[in-house]
Design a protein around this motif. Structure first.
Motif, PDB file in Angstrom:
ATOM      1  N   GLY A 279       0.768  -1.223   0.000  1.00 57.75           N
ATOM      2  CA  GLY A 279       0.000   0.000   0.000  1.00 57.75           C
ATOM      3  C   GLY A 279       0.802   1.277   0.000  1.00 57.75           C
ATOM      4  N   HIS A 280       2.070   1.245  -0.437  1.00 54.84           N
ATOM      5  CA  HIS A 280       2.783   2.513  -0.528  1.00 54.84           C
ATOM      6  C   HIS A 280       3.901   2.445  -1.566  1.00 54.84           C
ATOM      7  N   LEU A 281       4.657   3.535  -1.653  1.00 56.47           N
ATOM      8  CA  LEU A 281       5.717   3.625  -2.649  1.00 56.47           C
ATOM      9  C   LEU A 281       7.044   3.239  -2.026  1.00 56.47           C
ATOM     10  N   ILE A 282       7.873   2.508  -2.793  1.00 58.81           N
ATOM     11  CA  ILE A 282       9.181   2.121  -2.253  1.00 58.81           C
ATOM     12  C   ILE A 282      10.287   2.589  -3.197  1.00 58.81           C
ATOM     13  N   PHE A 283      11.518   2.478  -2.743  1.00 60.32           N
ATOM     14  CA  PHE A 283      12.718   2.829  -3.521  1.00 60.32           C
ATOM     15  C   PHE A 283      12.666   4.251  -4.053  1.00 60.32           C
ATOM     16  N   GLY A 284      12.658   5.197  -3.134  1.00 53.66           N
ATOM     17  CA  GLY A 284      12.637   6.593  -3.565  1.00 53.66           C
ATOM     18  C   GLY A 284      11.436   6.884  -4.439  1.00 53.66           C
ATOM     19  N   ASN A 285      10.271   6.318  -4.073  1.00 47.11           N
ATOM     20  CA  ASN A 285       9.012   6.536  -4.788  1.00 47.11           C
ATOM     21  C   ASN A 285       9.047   6.110  -6.249  1.00 47.11           C
ATOM     22  N   THR A 286       9.829   5.074  -6.568  1.00 51.54           N
ATOM     23  CA  THR A 286       9.835   4.651  -7.974  1.00 51.54           C
ATOM     24  C   THR A 286       8.960   3.427  -8.211  1.00 51.54           C
ATOM     25  N   LEU A 287       8.551   2.718  -7.171  1.00 54.71           N
ATOM     26  CA  LEU A 287       7.739   1.515  -7.362  1.00 54.71           C
ATOM     27  C   LEU A 287       6.535   1.558  -6.438  1.00 54.71           C
TER      28      LEU A 287
ATOM     29  N   GLY B 132      10.660  18.285 -14.610  1.00 51.08           N
ATOM     30  CA  GLY B 132      11.851  18.187 -13.774  1.00 51.08           C
ATOM     31  C   GLY B 132      11.857  16.989 -12.858  1.00 51.08           C
ATOM     32  N   THR B 133      10.925  16.065 -13.033  1.00 51.63           N
ATOM     33  CA  THR B 133      10.970  14.849 -12.230  1.00 51.63           C
ATOM     34  C   THR B 133      10.574  13.666 -13.103  1.00 51.63           C
ATOM     35  N   LEU B 134      11.090  12.481 -12.732  1.00 54.48           N
ATOM     36  CA  LEU B 134      10.737  11.287 -13.488  1.00 54.48           C
ATOM     37  C   LEU B 134       9.564  10.571 -12.859  1.00 54.48           C
ATOM     38  N   ASN B 135       9.175  11.026 -11.668  1.00 55.75           N
ATOM     39  CA  ASN B 135       8.213  10.249 -10.913  1.00 55.75           C
ATOM     40  C   ASN B 135       6.782  10.703 -11.197  1.00 55.75           C
ATOM     41  N   VAL B 136       6.007   9.832 -11.840  1.00 56.61           N
ATOM     42  CA  VAL B 136       4.659  10.200 -12.255  1.00 56.61           C
ATOM     43  C   VAL B 136       3.754  10.423 -11.048  1.00 56.61           C
ATOM     44  N   ALA B 137       4.031   9.731  -9.945  1.00 55.11           N
ATOM     45  CA  ALA B 137       3.111   9.778  -8.799  1.00 55.11           C
ATOM     46  C   ALA B 137       3.282  11.040  -7.961  1.00 55.11           C
ATOM     47  N   GLU B 138       4.386  11.785  -8.188  1.00 55.89           N
ATOM     48  CA  GLU B 138       4.591  12.980  -7.365  1.00 55.89           C
ATOM     49  C   GLU B 138       3.606  14.083  -7.751  1.00 55.89           C
TER      50      GLU B 138
ATOM     51  N   PHE C  81      -0.939   5.240 -15.296  1.00 49.76           N
ATOM     52  CA  PHE C  81      -0.590   6.474 -15.982  1.00 49.76           C
ATOM     53  C   PHE C  81      -1.788   7.422 -16.025  1.00 49.76           C
ATOM     54  N   THR C  82      -2.958   6.901 -16.381  1.00 53.13           N
ATOM     55  CA  THR C  82      -4.136   7.774 -16.434  1.00 53.13           C
ATOM     56  C   THR C  82      -4.497   8.260 -15.038  1.00 53.13           C
ATOM     57  N   GLU C  83      -4.320   7.388 -14.035  1.00 55.28           N
ATOM     58  CA  GLU C  83      -4.679   7.761 -12.677  1.00 55.28           C
ATOM     59  C   GLU C  83      -3.808   8.932 -12.203  1.00 55.28           C
ATOM     60  N   SER C  84      -2.484   8.838 -12.458  1.00 46.52           N
ATOM     61  CA  SER C  84      -1.618   9.883 -11.909  1.00 46.52           C
ATOM     62  C   SER C  84      -1.727  11.173 -12.708  1.00 46.52           C
ATOM     63  N   LEU C  85      -2.265  11.105 -13.945  1.00 48.72           N
ATOM     64  CA  LEU C  85      -2.407  12.341 -14.715  1.00 48.72           C
ATOM     65  C   LEU C  85      -3.804  12.947 -14.610  1.00 48.72           C
ATOM     66  N   SER C  86      -4.701  12.305 -13.857  1.00 54.70           N
ATOM     67  CA  SER C  86      -6.024  12.904 -13.670  1.00 54.70           C
ATOM     68  C   SER C  86      -6.023  13.660 -12.354  1.00 54.70           C
ATOM     69  N   PRO C  87      -6.325  14.953 -12.390  1.00 53.81           N
ATOM     70  CA  PRO C  87      -6.263  15.749 -11.167  1.00 53.81           C
ATOM     71  C   PRO C  87      -7.306  15.294 -10.163  1.00 53.81           C
TER      72      PRO C  87
ATOM     73  N   LEU D 205      11.378   6.051 -15.780  1.00 55.22           N
ATOM     74  CA  LEU D 205      12.526   5.184 -16.060  1.00 55.22           C
ATOM     75  C   LEU D 205      12.110   3.722 -15.975  1.00 55.22           C
ATOM     76  N   LEU D 206      11.370   3.365 -14.907  1.00 58.82           N
ATOM     77  CA  LEU D 206      11.010   1.956 -14.741  1.00 58.82           C
ATOM     78  C   LEU D 206       9.953   1.535 -15.744  1.00 58.82           C
ATOM     79  N   ILE D 207       9.063   2.467 -16.130  1.00 54.50           N
ATOM     80  CA  ILE D 207       8.090   2.120 -17.164  1.00 54.50           C
ATOM     81  C   ILE D 207       8.830   1.759 -18.453  1.00 54.50           C
ATOM     82  N   TYR D 208       9.778   2.628 -18.849  1.00 54.24           N
ATOM     83  CA  TYR D 208      10.518   2.374 -20.087  1.00 54.24           C
ATOM     84  C   TYR D 208      11.324   1.090 -19.987  1.00 54.24           C
ATOM     85  N   LEU D 209      12.013   0.916 -18.857  1.00 56.83           N
ATOM     86  CA  LEU D 209      12.883  -0.243 -18.674  1.00 56.83           C
ATOM     87  C   LEU D 209      12.083  -1.537 -18.759  1.00 56.83           C
TER      88      LEU D 209
END
Lengths: 496, 101
Positions: free
Chosen positions: A75-83, A200-206, A275-281, A144-148
């Motif tokens: 239920g949360h984000l790990i590894f510097g909010n990347t997963l 300026g950030t790679l993290n979609v969830a921020e 992706f849609t979830e984090s881009l919907s305000p 980064l992780l999405i692409y990888l």
């Protein structure tokens, strides 16, 4: 460098606290290394040692996913909010495990791979990596992780499609796949670089990601998000990006097609949802990208193009390819309304879709191996010689159409009713168009699915009779999958 | 100091050249080169904009990963194209069309 020193301890603590959530993936990475070494030095007959070791590793990783400690920590984000480590990713991981497990067994029993001079050993090596990539796709929250993870799956899939290369058609399919796929992933990467430039950030969830993106001119933001959608759309093979799928599905070895039409597609939906979830305000505000409009248009076109083109197909794998494009459109409906209704209809549909498509392609492959029939015309009279296979095939096709009492009906019903419920609240024109298209194309799909039983049971064969086929382990698996469809169609509550 | 907009213009130009090559060239190898142009356009963007992201250095990291993945994908693609040449004696994608509706 020295200004970063105070942060190092905190970063290390963050990494260490994330490791328990990543245990299934770490086990897969270790399995990968062990399997490579085993295949080099202790191959065994038919790479049997490699196969069993690979299955053990996959199962161990699955077992860790199921551990209660792993579930409760979620239920949360790990590894510097990347997963993301949450319920959703665990559900997806379970689906992926079963897809890969069945794929491994099908490869083991496929004569095409067994007779190949290289053997199937190298393919077993790919399995832990593919599962790792699929798992990461369901967890990724940073670009980064999405692409990888998308590229991990793509490169492994290119290798699998071109693995046998026994005929010119197989190499052609591999080349079309690799060129189309690399071009789409290059566009996705450019879109990601634009998103990084804007935010300026790679993290979609921020929150900063959405906030800065909405400050950009709307054209710039739309181009960047659209380019990323191209990459995801390639994995989903929805309409403007579906050209590769019939050719690749037809040319690839049928076992590989069974995987391609399920695993990467389901993982693509996982990424699309995140992706849609984090881009919907949250709570109103101007959306950065009109997901509802774009995805609705794409879904309508996919359903129309997939189902209407499938009617003209004679090759069974091509027909199933177009039908799976149609199903993609249907599943997109569940993505469009998911924020209001929860993800239950989507997950149920994906699970049932995986079972149906795997079983259908495996049956098509089995019939091809036993009788050499690749087109529906050649199926004439086969119902008399391959009774079990043909009866199962008909049940699966009825389920794909979405008729009761099979699980395909329940899946379609859940999606349909959630869209209808949503429409009665919002009265959006897009949703109405989606509902009408879905109903019409479901009727159209009857015409091509029922060509198979029509030829197999109601028409006489013209050629010489085929020897009756003895049931083996593969028939048992097909029977299990078919009865699951029946069971879940009557008691859908059995899936928690 | 070179302004960031110059990097963006160059990378957009590289991307368009790559896209043009992918759409117009009649040789699989040239299409791969076009794809490589598009990837490098993205990598240039990442490196240029990581100036504002000095601590996490996300752009620099992404660039390194993208370079490695591009190399891996090209290796696989070239092996597949070699196989195609063995059967068809050509690598023009417009002439390799046994699979179609």
């Amino acid at each position: 460098m020295s200004e970063m020193l105070p942060y190092i301890a905190g970063l290390l603590r963050d990494v260490l606290s994330g490791i328990p959530h990543l245990m299934p993936e770490l086990i897969l990475a270790c399995t990968f290394i062990v399997v490579i070494l085993t295949d080099l030095f202790f191959k065994g007959k038919d790479s049997a040692a490699t196969f069993w070791l690979c299955l053990t590793g996959l199962t161990a990783s699955f077992a860790v996913t199921l551990l209660p400690s792993h579930q409760s920590q979620s239920g949360h984000l790990i590894f510097g909010n990347t997963l993301f480590a949450d319920r959703l990713s665990i559900v997806f991981k379970q689906i992926f495990y079963f897809v890969i497990l069945f794929f491994a067994v099908f490869v083991k029993f496929s004569p095409q791979f067994r007779k190949h001079s290289k053997g199937a050993g190298d393919l077993y090596i790919l399995l832990p990596v593919i599962l790792l990539g699929l798992n990461l796709m369901s967890m990724a929250s940073s670009l980064l992780l999405i692409y990888l993870s998308v590229e991990m799956i793509s490169i492994a899939s290119y290798l699998m499609v071109g693995y046998v290369s026994g005929t010119s058609r197989q190499t052609e399919a591999a080349m079309k796949y690799v060129l189309f796929g690399s071009a789409c992933s290059a566009m996705m990467l450019y879109g990601m670089s634009l998103l990084y430039a804007f935010t300026g950030t790679l993290n979609v969830a921020e929150p900063q990601f959405l906030q800065r993106l909405s400050q950009m001119p709307s054209l710039a933001g739309n181009v960047a998000v659209g380019l990323v959608l191209v990459g995801i759309g390639f994995k989903l093979s929805f309409v403007p990006l579906h050209f590769w799928s019939p050719d690749v599905y037809e040319g690839a070895p049928t076992t590989v097609t069974a995987f391609l039409s399920t695993g990467p597609k389901i993982a693509g939906f996982a990424i699309l949802v995140r992706f849609t979830e984090s881009l919907s305000p949250q709570g109103g505000g101007m959306p950065v990208f009109d997901f509802q409009g774009v995805l609705s248009a794409v879904a309508i076109l996919s359903m129309l193009a997939g189902n209407f083109t499938a009617v003209w197909q004679d090759n069974i794998k091509r027909m199933l390819a177009y039908s799976s494009i149609g199903h993609t459109g249907f599943i997109l409906m569940a993505v469009i309304v998911h924020s209001q209704q929860g993800l239950k209809p989507l997950l149920f549909y994906l699970l049932i879709y995986a079972i149906m498509n795997m079983a259908a392609f495996i049956l098509a492959g089995r019939i091809e191996d036993q009788t050499g029939a690749v087109s529906i015309r050649e199926y004439k009279g086969l119902g008399r010689y391959m009774k079990l296979e043909m009866v199962c095939f008909v049940v699966i096709l009825i389920s794909l159409t979405g008729l009761p009492p099979l699980a395909g009906f329940m899946a379609k019903f859940l999606v349909f009713s959630s869209v209808l419920e949503n429409y009665s609240v919002t009265h959006s024109g897009w949703l109405l168009a989606l509902l009408i298209t879905a109903a019409v194309t479901t009727v159209v799909s009857l015409f091509y699915y029922f060509k198979v039983p029509l030829n197999a049971f109601l028409r006489q064969s013209e050629g010489k009779p085929v020897a009756p086929v003895k049931p083996d382990f593969l028939s048992v698996i097909i029977l299990i999958l078919t009865s699951l469809l029946l069971l879940w169609g009557i008691f859908p509550g059995l899936i928690a | 100091m070179i302004p960031l907009s110059h990097f963006m213009i160059i990378s957009a130009a590289l991307f368009c050249i790559g896209l043009y090559a992918v759409l117009s060239k009649r040789s699989a190898i040239m299409i791969l080169i076009g794809i490589e142009f598009m990837l490098n356009a993205a990598i240039l963007n990442f490196v240029a904009f990581s100036r504002y992201d000095k601590f996490a250095a996300g752009g620099q990291t992404f660039a390194l990963f993208a370079i490695v993945l591009a190399a891996a994908a090209v290796a696989v693609a070239l092996a597949i194209i070699l196989n195609v040449y063995g059967y068809y004696k050509t690598i023009d994608p417009t002439q390799i069309d046994q699979l179609r509706d």
